[in-house]
Design a protein around this motif. Structure first.
Motif, PDB file in Angstrom:
ATOM      1  N   TYR A  85       0.843  -1.204   0.000  1.00  0.00           N
ATOM      2  CA  TYR A  85       0.000   0.000   0.000  1.00  0.00           C
ATOM      3  C   TYR A  85       0.876   1.251   0.000  1.00  0.00           C
ATOM      4  CZ  TYR A  85      -3.613   3.170   1.975  1.00  0.00           C
ATOM      5  OH  TYR A  85      -4.487   4.194   2.221  1.00  0.00           O
ATOM      6  N   TYR A 113     -21.013   2.779  -8.929  1.00  0.00           N
ATOM      7  CA  TYR A 113     -20.323   1.848  -8.032  1.00  0.00           C
ATOM      8  C   TYR A 113     -20.067   2.362  -6.616  1.00  0.00           C
ATOM      9  CZ  TYR A 113     -19.194  -0.864 -12.219  1.00  0.00           C
ATOM     10  OH  TYR A 113     -19.257  -1.618 -13.363  1.00  0.00           O
ATOM     11  N   CYS A 114     -20.089   3.657  -6.402  1.00  0.00           N
ATOM     12  CA  CYS A 114     -19.567   4.169  -5.130  1.00  0.00           C
ATOM     13  C   CYS A 114     -20.535   5.037  -4.340  1.00  0.00           C
ATOM     14  CB  CYS A 114     -18.309   4.996  -5.382  1.00  0.00           C
ATOM     15  SG  CYS A 114     -17.312   4.460  -6.783  1.00  0.00           S
ATOM     16  N   HIS A 116     -23.551   5.046  -3.248  1.00  0.00           N
ATOM     17  CA  HIS A 116     -24.402   4.564  -2.152  1.00  0.00           C
ATOM     18  C   HIS A 116     -23.632   4.481  -0.837  1.00  0.00           C
ATOM     19  CE1 HIS A 116     -22.601   1.198  -4.245  1.00  0.00           C
ATOM     20  NE2 HIS A 116     -22.688   0.481  -3.151  1.00  0.00           N
ATOM     21  N   CYS A 117     -22.319   4.309  -0.915  1.00  0.00           N
ATOM     22  CA  CYS A 117     -21.517   4.295   0.314  1.00  0.00           C
ATOM     23  C   CYS A 117     -20.912   5.675   0.573  1.00  0.00           C
ATOM     24  CB  CYS A 117     -20.388   3.279   0.202  1.00  0.00           C
ATOM     25  SG  CYS A 117     -20.919   1.595   0.476  1.00  0.00           S
ATOM     26  N   HIS A 118     -20.282   6.251  -0.457  1.00  0.00           N
ATOM     27  CA  HIS A 118     -19.498   7.469  -0.237  1.00  0.00           C
ATOM     28  C   HIS A 118     -20.300   8.764  -0.320  1.00  0.00           C
ATOM     29  CE1 HIS A 118     -15.485   5.871   0.309  1.00  0.00           C
ATOM     30  NE2 HIS A 118     -15.817   4.929  -0.550  1.00  0.00           N
ATOM     31  N   PRO A 136     -19.541   2.687   8.872  1.00  0.00           N
ATOM     32  CA  PRO A 136     -18.711   3.899   8.860  1.00  0.00           C
ATOM     33  C   PRO A 136     -17.934   4.088   7.552  1.00  0.00           C
ATOM     34  CG  PRO A 136     -17.701   2.210  10.235  1.00  0.00           C
ATOM     35  CD  PRO A 136     -18.947   1.603   9.678  1.00  0.00           C
ATOM     36  N   PRO A 138     -15.640   6.868   5.502  1.00  0.00           N
ATOM     37  CA  PRO A 138     -14.974   8.158   5.738  1.00  0.00           C
ATOM     38  C   PRO A 138     -15.291   9.182   4.653  1.00  0.00           C
ATOM     39  CG  PRO A 138     -13.422   6.584   4.814  1.00  0.00           C
ATOM     40  CD  PRO A 138     -14.712   5.840   4.986  1.00  0.00           C
ATOM     41  N   TYR A 140     -13.974  11.883   1.961  1.00  0.00           N
ATOM     42  CA  TYR A 140     -12.739  11.971   1.178  1.00  0.00           C
ATOM     43  C   TYR A 140     -11.882  13.162   1.611  1.00  0.00           C
ATOM     44  CZ  TYR A 140     -14.585   8.647  -2.288  1.00  0.00           C
ATOM     45  OH  TYR A 140     -15.074   7.543  -2.931  1.00  0.00           O
ATOM     46  N   HIS A 145      -7.903  11.675   4.911  1.00  0.00           N
ATOM     47  CA  HIS A 145      -8.039  11.357   3.479  1.00  0.00           C
ATOM     48  C   HIS A 145      -7.794  12.507   2.517  1.00  0.00           C
ATOM     49  CE1 HIS A 145     -10.079   7.999   5.461  1.00  0.00           C
ATOM     50  NE2 HIS A 145      -9.660   7.310   4.423  1.00  0.00           N
ATOM     51  N   LEU A 148      -4.596  12.072   0.646  1.00  0.00           N
ATOM     52  CA  LEU A 148      -4.277  10.684   0.285  1.00  0.00           C
ATOM     53  C   LEU A 148      -3.692  10.616  -1.135  1.00  0.00           C
ATOM     54  CD1 LEU A 148      -4.786   7.841   1.590  1.00  0.00           C
ATOM     55  CD2 LEU A 148      -6.822   7.732   0.159  1.00  0.00           C
ATOM     56  N   THR A 156      -6.321   0.797  -3.067  1.00  0.00           N
ATOM     57  CA  THR A 156      -7.553   0.452  -2.332  1.00  0.00           C
ATOM     58  C   THR A 156      -8.635  -0.008  -3.305  1.00  0.00           C
ATOM     59  OG1 THR A 156      -7.045   1.922  -0.509  1.00  0.00           O
ATOM     60  CG2 THR A 156      -9.370   1.398  -0.836  1.00  0.00           C
ATOM     61  N   LYS A 161     -10.239  -2.270   1.099  1.00  0.00           N
ATOM     62  CA  LYS A 161      -9.579  -1.918   2.360  1.00  0.00           C
ATOM     63  C   LYS A 161     -10.645  -1.866   3.442  1.00  0.00           C
ATOM     64  CE  LYS A 161      -6.890   1.828   4.374  1.00  0.00           C
ATOM     65  NZ  LYS A 161      -6.911   3.278   4.428  1.00  0.00           N
ATOM     66  N   GLY A 162     -10.390  -2.468   4.581  1.00  0.00           N
ATOM     67  CA  GLY A 162     -11.382  -2.468   5.665  1.00  0.00           C
ATOM     68  C   GLY A 162     -12.723  -2.971   5.159  1.00  0.00           C
ATOM     69  N   MET A 164     -14.456  -1.741   2.749  1.00  0.00           N
ATOM     70  CA  MET A 164     -14.662  -1.546   1.303  1.00  0.00           C
ATOM     71  C   MET A 164     -14.102  -2.737   0.528  1.00  0.00           C
ATOM     72  SD  MET A 164     -13.463   1.582  -1.091  1.00  0.00           S
ATOM     73  CE  MET A 164     -12.899   1.231  -2.740  1.00  0.00           C
ATOM     74  N   HIS A 167     -12.448  -3.704  -6.172  1.00  0.00           N
ATOM     75  CA  HIS A 167     -13.205  -3.374  -7.377  1.00  0.00           C
ATOM     76  C   HIS A 167     -12.460  -3.765  -8.656  1.00  0.00           C
ATOM     77  CE1 HIS A 167     -15.617  -1.155  -4.494  1.00  0.00           C
ATOM     78  NE2 HIS A 167     -16.536  -1.003  -5.428  1.00  0.00           N
TER      79      HIS A 167
HETATM   80  C1  HEC Z   1     -19.675  -0.891   0.591  1.00  0.00           C
HETATM   81  C2  HEC Z   1     -19.385   0.495   0.694  1.00  0.00           C
HETATM   82  C3  HEC Z   1     -18.319   1.067  -0.189  1.00  0.00           C
HETATM   83  C4  HEC Z   1     -18.302   1.091  -1.567  1.00  0.00           C
HETATM   84  C5  HEC Z   1     -19.301   0.486  -2.543  1.00  0.00           C
HETATM   85  C6  HEC Z   1     -17.129   1.826  -1.938  1.00  0.00           C
HETATM   86  N1  HEC Z   1     -16.432   2.205  -0.826  1.00  0.00           N
HETATM   87 FE1  HEC Z   1     -14.734   3.286  -0.797  1.00  0.00          FE
HETATM   88  N2  HEC Z   1     -14.591   3.058   1.198  1.00  0.00           N
HETATM   89  C7  HEC Z   1     -15.537   2.439   2.004  1.00  0.00           C
HETATM   90  C8  HEC Z   1     -15.023   2.364   3.365  1.00  0.00           C
HETATM   91  C9  HEC Z   1     -15.756   1.775   4.559  1.00  0.00           C
HETATM   92  C10 HEC Z   1     -13.753   2.948   3.348  1.00  0.00           C
HETATM   93  C11 HEC Z   1     -12.761   3.082   4.498  1.00  0.00           C
HETATM   94  C12 HEC Z   1     -11.801   1.935   4.411  1.00  0.00           C
HETATM   95  C13 HEC Z   1     -10.760   1.933   5.552  1.00  0.00           C
HETATM   96  O1  HEC Z   1      -9.930   2.853   5.586  1.00  0.00           O
HETATM   97  O2  HEC Z   1     -10.816   0.994   6.351  1.00  0.00           O
HETATM   98  C14 HEC Z   1     -13.519   3.387   1.969  1.00  0.00           C
HETATM   99  C15 HEC Z   1     -12.367   4.041   1.546  1.00  0.00           C
HETATM  100  C16 HEC Z   1     -12.209   4.598   0.301  1.00  0.00           C
HETATM  101  C17 HEC Z   1     -11.096   5.434  -0.098  1.00  0.00           C
HETATM  102  C18 HEC Z   1      -9.887   5.793   0.770  1.00  0.00           C
HETATM  103  C19 HEC Z   1      -8.876   4.725   0.483  1.00  0.00           C
HETATM  104  C20 HEC Z   1      -7.672   4.668   1.377  1.00  0.00           C
HETATM  105  O3  HEC Z   1      -6.644   4.165   0.906  1.00  0.00           O
HETATM  106  O4  HEC Z   1      -7.722   5.105   2.544  1.00  0.00           O
HETATM  107  C21 HEC Z   1     -11.294   5.779  -1.401  1.00  0.00           C
HETATM  108  C22 HEC Z   1     -10.406   6.651  -2.268  1.00  0.00           C
HETATM  109  C23 HEC Z   1     -12.534   5.147  -1.814  1.00  0.00           C
HETATM  110  N3  HEC Z   1     -13.051   4.444  -0.752  1.00  0.00           N
HETATM  111  C24 HEC Z   1     -13.060   5.257  -3.083  1.00  0.00           C
HETATM  112  C25 HEC Z   1     -14.119   4.462  -3.515  1.00  0.00           C
HETATM  113  C26 HEC Z   1     -14.562   4.422  -4.879  1.00  0.00           C
HETATM  114  C27 HEC Z   1     -13.982   5.253  -6.001  1.00  0.00           C
HETATM  115  C28 HEC Z   1     -15.598   3.527  -4.927  1.00  0.00           C
HETATM  116  C29 HEC Z   1     -16.396   3.075  -6.121  1.00  0.00           C
HETATM  117  C30 HEC Z   1     -15.682   2.304  -7.104  1.00  0.00           C
HETATM  118  C31 HEC Z   1     -15.801   3.015  -3.595  1.00  0.00           C
HETATM  119  N4  HEC Z   1     -14.878   3.605  -2.773  1.00  0.00           N
HETATM  120  C32 HEC Z   1     -16.763   2.104  -3.233  1.00  0.00           C
HETATM  121  C33 HEC Z   1     -16.751   1.937   1.590  1.00  0.00           C
HETATM  122  C34 HEC Z   1     -17.127   1.754   0.270  1.00  0.00           C
END
Ligand code: HEC
Length: 212
Positions: A85, A113-114, A116-118, A136, A138, A140, A145, A148, A156, A161-162, A164, A167
């Motif tokens: 990482y 793709y994203c 609904h969570c972000h 939870p 976070p 951006y 972050h 980042l 990621t 990660k965690g 998430m 993809h």
């Molecule tokens: C199911 C919910 C979910 C989806 C869907 C999701 N994420 Fe996340 N994302 C998270 C969570 C929870 C974290 C925090 C992870 C951690 O740091 O433990 C995260 C972290 C991140 C981070 C920070 C990464 C890092 O290295 O700290 C980025 C950038 C990100 N997501 C982008 C995206 C993108 C772009 C998409 C769509 C392709 C996406 N995520 C889809 C839940 C989601």
């Protein structure tokens, strides 16, 4: 006539008995007497079965030769470890030069793709949080972050990660870089900054999940 009748009955009975017995076989997998053999046993090889080659029984499926790469698959040089990482964060740069096009297309992917969570603004308030899920996500542009590096985002997206998920199986490399470009845009908007590049001199090390 009477004798003839019982005689023909006897002959028929005997023939049936012979037929019945000859259609039986000690091999439980054998279909016995076959009316049209090819309809039971096709000449094609069964998947994962054994076949005879030069007098030897060999499997019909083999493991790929060590070091071979599947067609259309692009190897990723960093391991799914904290060190991988950090290394990705330090060395990977977004190869897409047309930033505004990457952002426009990245936005479309983000919605699919994203979001609904972000959340629409990347603040971590997506529809799942609005619906009351204790999940939870976070923002951006929180203190961890906002700076980042792009390489860590890409890493990621590749491995997850965690909470998430990964993809890499759903999005091509280019699509993932488009998303990174769009996340950068959301960060700038969230922080009220203008311009297209992050000040990389301010990069901080993001918190990594503890290894289990
Ligand atoms: C199911 C919910 C979910 C989806 C869907 C999701 N994420 Fe996340 N994302 C998270 C969570 C929870 C974290 C925090 C992870 C951690 O740091 O433990 C995260 C972290 C991140 C981070 C920070 C990464 C890092 O290295 O700290 C980025 C950038 C990100 N997501 C982008 C995206 C993108 C772009 C998409 C769509 C392709 C996406 N995520 C889809 C839940 C989601």
């Amino acid at each position: 006539m009477k004798i003839n009748k019982s005689y023909s009955l006897l002959v028929t009975g005997a023939t049936l008995a012979v037929l019945a017995m000859s259609s039986c076989n000690r091999n439980p997998l054998s279909p016995g007497v076959e009316y049209m053999p090819d309809m039971y046993r096709g000449p094609a090889l069964e998947t994962y079965s054994q076949t005879k080659l030069n007098g030897k029984m060999i499997p019909t499926a083999f493991m790929p030769v060590t070091g071979s790469i599947a067609r259309g698959f692009e190897p990723y040089q960093f391991a799914n470890t904290p060190e991988g990482y950090e290394a990705a964060g330090a060395s990977l740069k977004n190869p897409l030069t047309d930033v505004s096009n990457a952002e426009t297309e990245g936005k479309e992917l983000f919605i699919k793709y994203c979001i609904h969570c972000h959340g629409e603004k990347g603040d971590g308030v997506g529809s799942i949080k609005v619906k009351g899920e204790a999940f939870p996500v976070p923002s951006y542009y929180d203190d961890v972050h906002k700076l980042l590096p792009d390489g860590k985002m890409f890493h990621t997206l590749h491995f997850g990660k965690g909470l998430m998920g990964q993809h890499a199986s759903q999005l091509s490399k280019t699509e993932r870089w488009k998303l990174v470009a769009y996340v950068n845009k959301l960060q700038r908007e969230g922080l009220g900054e203008t311009g297209t590049t992050k000040d990389t001199t301010k990069i901080v090390v993001a918190i990594m999940p503890k290894a289990k």
